[in-house]
Design an enzyme around this catalytic site. Structure first.
Site, PDB file in Angstrom:
ATOM      1  N   CYS A 118     122.121  41.965 -10.002  1.00 31.42           N
ATOM      2  CA  CYS A 118     122.671  40.693  -9.539  1.00 31.42           C
ATOM      3  C   CYS A 118     124.065  40.495 -10.126  1.00 31.42           C
ATOM      4  O   CYS A 118     124.332  40.817 -11.283  1.00 31.42           O
ATOM      5  CB  CYS A 118     121.771  39.547  -9.993  1.00 31.42           C
ATOM      6  SG  CYS A 118     120.408  39.216  -8.891  1.00 31.42           S
ATOM      7  N   ARG A 123     127.226  41.747 -17.825  1.00 30.94           N
ATOM      8  CA  ARG A 123     125.973  42.374 -18.223  1.00 30.94           C
ATOM      9  C   ARG A 123     126.141  43.782 -18.822  1.00 30.94           C
ATOM     10  O   ARG A 123     125.718  44.777 -18.233  1.00 30.94           O
ATOM     11  CB  ARG A 123     124.997  42.403 -17.032  1.00 30.94           C
ATOM     12  CG  ARG A 123     124.760  41.027 -16.457  1.00 30.94           C
ATOM     13  CD  ARG A 123     123.748  41.029 -15.364  1.00 30.94           C
ATOM     14  NE  ARG A 123     122.384  40.998 -15.861  1.00 30.94           N
ATOM     15  CZ  ARG A 123     121.318  40.894 -15.089  1.00 30.94           C
ATOM     16  NH1 ARG A 123     121.442  40.837 -13.796  1.00 30.94           N
ATOM     17  NH2 ARG A 123     120.111  40.858 -15.601  1.00 30.94           N
TER      18      ARG A 123
HETATM   19  C1  UD1 Z   1     116.180  40.224 -18.086  1.00 34.30           C
HETATM   20  C2  UD1 Z   1     115.568  39.833 -16.764  1.00 34.30           C
HETATM   21  C3  UD1 Z   1     116.466  38.826 -16.051  1.00 34.30           C
HETATM   22  C4  UD1 Z   1     116.799  37.643 -16.959  1.00 34.30           C
HETATM   23  C5  UD1 Z   1     117.308  38.132 -18.321  1.00 34.30           C
HETATM   24  C6  UD1 Z   1     117.499  36.997 -19.311  1.00 34.30           C
HETATM   25  C7  UD1 Z   1     114.361  41.843 -16.162  1.00 34.30           C
HETATM   26  C8  UD1 Z   1     114.222  42.992 -15.248  1.00 34.30           C
HETATM   27  N1  UD1 Z   1     115.397  40.998 -15.951  1.00 34.30           N
HETATM   28  O1  UD1 Z   1     117.418  40.873 -17.771  1.00 34.30           O
HETATM   29  O2  UD1 Z   1     115.777  38.376 -14.893  1.00 34.30           O
HETATM   30  O3  UD1 Z   1     117.796  36.853 -16.364  1.00 34.30           O
HETATM   31  O4  UD1 Z   1     116.386  39.064 -18.888  1.00 34.30           O
HETATM   32  O5  UD1 Z   1     116.334  36.278 -19.474  1.00 34.30           O
HETATM   33  O6  UD1 Z   1     113.557  41.663 -17.049  1.00 34.30           O
HETATM   34  N2  UD1 Z   1     123.652  41.718 -23.038  1.00 34.30           N
HETATM   35  C9  UD1 Z   1     124.679  42.335 -23.727  1.00 34.30           C
HETATM   36  N3  UD1 Z   1     124.529  43.643 -24.079  1.00 34.30           N
HETATM   37  C10 UD1 Z   1     123.406  44.361 -23.770  1.00 34.30           C
HETATM   38  C11 UD1 Z   1     122.364  43.714 -23.078  1.00 34.30           C
HETATM   39  C12 UD1 Z   1     122.521  42.387 -22.725  1.00 34.30           C
HETATM   40  O7  UD1 Z   1     125.702  41.712 -24.019  1.00 34.30           O
HETATM   41  O8  UD1 Z   1     123.326  45.541 -24.114  1.00 34.30           O
HETATM   42  C13 UD1 Z   1     123.827  40.317 -22.622  1.00 34.30           C
HETATM   43  C14 UD1 Z   1     123.858  40.197 -21.105  1.00 34.30           C
HETATM   44  O9  UD1 Z   1     125.142  40.443 -20.594  1.00 34.30           O
HETATM   45  C15 UD1 Z   1     123.417  38.782 -20.883  1.00 34.30           C
HETATM   46  C16 UD1 Z   1     122.419  38.543 -22.036  1.00 34.30           C
HETATM   47  O10 UD1 Z   1     122.691  39.566 -22.986  1.00 34.30           O
HETATM   48  O11 UD1 Z   1     124.483  37.911 -21.034  1.00 34.30           O
HETATM   49  C17 UD1 Z   1     120.965  38.624 -21.607  1.00 34.30           C
HETATM   50  O12 UD1 Z   1     120.693  39.895 -21.096  1.00 34.30           O
HETATM   51  P1  UD1 Z   1     119.275  40.593 -21.244  1.00 34.30           P
HETATM   52  O13 UD1 Z   1     118.361  39.753 -22.076  1.00 34.30           O
HETATM   53  O14 UD1 Z   1     119.497  41.994 -21.650  1.00 34.30           O
HETATM   54  O15 UD1 Z   1     118.779  40.553 -19.751  1.00 34.30           O
HETATM   55  P2  UD1 Z   1     118.195  41.710 -18.862  1.00 34.30           P
HETATM   56  O16 UD1 Z   1     117.220  42.509 -19.649  1.00 34.30           O
HETATM   57  O17 UD1 Z   1     119.292  42.399 -18.169  1.00 34.30           O
END
Ligand code: UD1
Length: 419
Positions: A118, A123
């Site tokens: 999305c 991300r």
């Molecule tokens: C999961 C969910 C998604 C939900 C999100 C937050 C799944 C398949 N998707 O996504 O529906 O919106 O949790 O509840 O389970 N981030 C970083 N670095 C990283 C990883 C994440 O900066 O290496 C940041 C992301 O940009 C974002 C935040 O952390 O701003 C949350 O991301 P994350 O918890 O990792 O979400 P997802 O696992 O992608």
């Protein structure tokens, strides 16, 4: 092109059944990579994202049978091989990157295109990569690909700067066979992490503390096959709870774990929505004088970002001023211009949205920009006067099973049309 057509303004009534969680089954299917015996997933939600991850595994020579009628997925990864799923497939969803951890655990190396998903913010995957590096994986990013290599995975202490759901899941999966003990601190506490640990432990893994901010993984030698039924989808449940509120109706929602939807119950109750829990069901009565509220999205158990768009649609219909602050993603207000086309009064200021409730929303032709934005537009359409036509609904099909039929079954005038 398929569109959703809604004639709004009708009350909803009756009961609806919630499916299993998309965000649970995706990491669970990825985790099956760790096992060379048969894994069976019962009550699997038949969603586009699920088909995509299955397609990715098939490229790795997984034998996957999807029985749509019985909602069962049977996975045999005994002949899994190293292969490179196409960039086009991988970029369809961010969760594709969840296969990195288990592939490295099984083969010691893997190369995959950087993920997509999305369009709600940058991300990054830095936390996933830092975690893998701490376990002894060499990471190389070149030409849009991430290449991982290790001669041996070794348990380690990992502190996440932010409790990322995906990074926590990837690190858990990568460390299942690692020598010794891995500790993840400031881990994500989402119910989907607990479900993943339950699945892994049922195969013989040793994951302790999932659901808290400190998770311990003690390396094991191998995993055995299992049968697993994922948890219910708390975001789908929340979407139907908001549907009752936005149409000022009373509906019963079945297959809900109350604990998982507590932050949504709390916000809706604060708005004066009447909510009763009964076993695995919940009765939501929105036929009341609703009050504006302020919302700030946070990691679990805070208010979920995946319910932010739906709540915005609801607050557009509630007299008074509400403020939503989106702390999880920098670009998750793309539904705002679409809601404005329907008569909503919303002002954006950085990561905050100020919403002035209007007397009524009016049907319009709108476009879905991401999965939950699509759900918000359906909710707005159900409440709006007249006809709403929603385009780009493939986003919605990524995460909602049969959404128009479920709404139809509780009295919504909603249809999928070909145009
Ligand atoms: C999961 C969910 C998604 C939900 C999100 C937050 C799944 C398949 N998707 O996504 O529906 O919106 O949790 O509840 O389970 N981030 C970083 N670095 C990283 C990883 C994440 O900066 O290496 C940041 C992301 O940009 C974002 C935040 O952390 O701003 C949350 O991301 P994350 O918890 O990792 O979400 P997802 O696992 O992608």
């Amino acid at each position: 092109m398929e569109k959703i057509l809604i004639y709004g303004g009708k009350k909803l009534s009756g009961e609806v059944n919630i499916s299993s969680a998309k965000n649970s089954i995706l990491p669970i299917i990825a985790a099956s990579i760790l096992c060379d015996k048969e894994c069976v997933i019962e009550n699997a939600p038949m969603l586009e994202d699920v088909f995509v991850i299955c397609e990715i595994l098939r490229i790795l020579n997984s034998n996957i049978k999807i029985d749509e009628e019985n909602k069962r997925i049977v996975i045999d990864n005994s002949n899994l091989t190293l292969a490179e799923p196409s960039t086009e497939l991988v970029r369809k969803m961010r969760a594709s990157f969840l296969i990195m951890g288990p592939m490295v655990a099984r083969f010691g190396k893997f190369k995959i295109s950087l993920p997509g998903g999305c369009n709600i913010g940058t991300r990054p995957i830095d936390l996933h990569l830092k975690g893998l590096a701490a376990l002894g994986v060499d990471i190389n990013i070149e030409h849009g690909y991430v290449e991982a290599n290790t001669s041996k995975l070794k348990g380690s202490n990992i502190y996440l700067d932010f409790p990322s759901v995906g990074a926590t899941e990837n690190i858990i999966m990568a460390s299942i066979f690692a020598e010794g003990e891995t500790i993840i601190e400031n881990a994500a506490e989402e119910p989907e992490i607990v479900d993943l640990a339950k699945f892994l432990n049922s195969m013989g893994a040793n994951v302790i503390g999932a659901g808290t901010d400190k998770i311990r993984i003690i390396g094991v030698k191998e995993l055995k096959g299992t049968v697993h039924k994922p948890i219910y989808d708390r975001v789908e449940a929340g979407t139907f709870m908001v549907a009752a509120a936005i149409t000022r109706s009373k509906i019963k929602i079945n297959n809900v774990n109350h604990e998982h939807v507590k932050p949504i119950i709390a916000k809706l109750t604060e708005m004066n929505v009447d909510i009763h829990t009964m076993g695995d069901s919940i009765i939501v009565d929105g036929n009341r004088d609703l009050k504006p509220v302020d919302i700030k999205t946070m990691p679990y158990p805070g208010f979920p970002t995946d319910m932010q768009a739906q709540m915005m649609a609801l607050l557009c219909t509630v007299n008074g001023t509400s403020i939503i602050t989106e702390t999880m993603y920098e670009n998750r207000f793309m539904h705002t211009p679409e809601l404005k086309r329907m008569g909503a009064k919303i002002k954006l200021d950085g990561r905050s949205a100020v919403i002035e409730g209007v007397q009524k929303l009016t049907g319009a032709e709108v476009k879905t920009t991401d999965l939950r934005a699509g759900a918000a537009l359906i909710l707005a359409g159900l409440a709006a006067e007249g006809c709403t036509k929603i385009g780009d609904i493939y986003h919605i099909d990524r995460g909602y099973v049969n959404i128009e039929n479920k709404f139809k079954s509780i009295g919504g005038n909603i249809n999928r049309i070909e145009e």
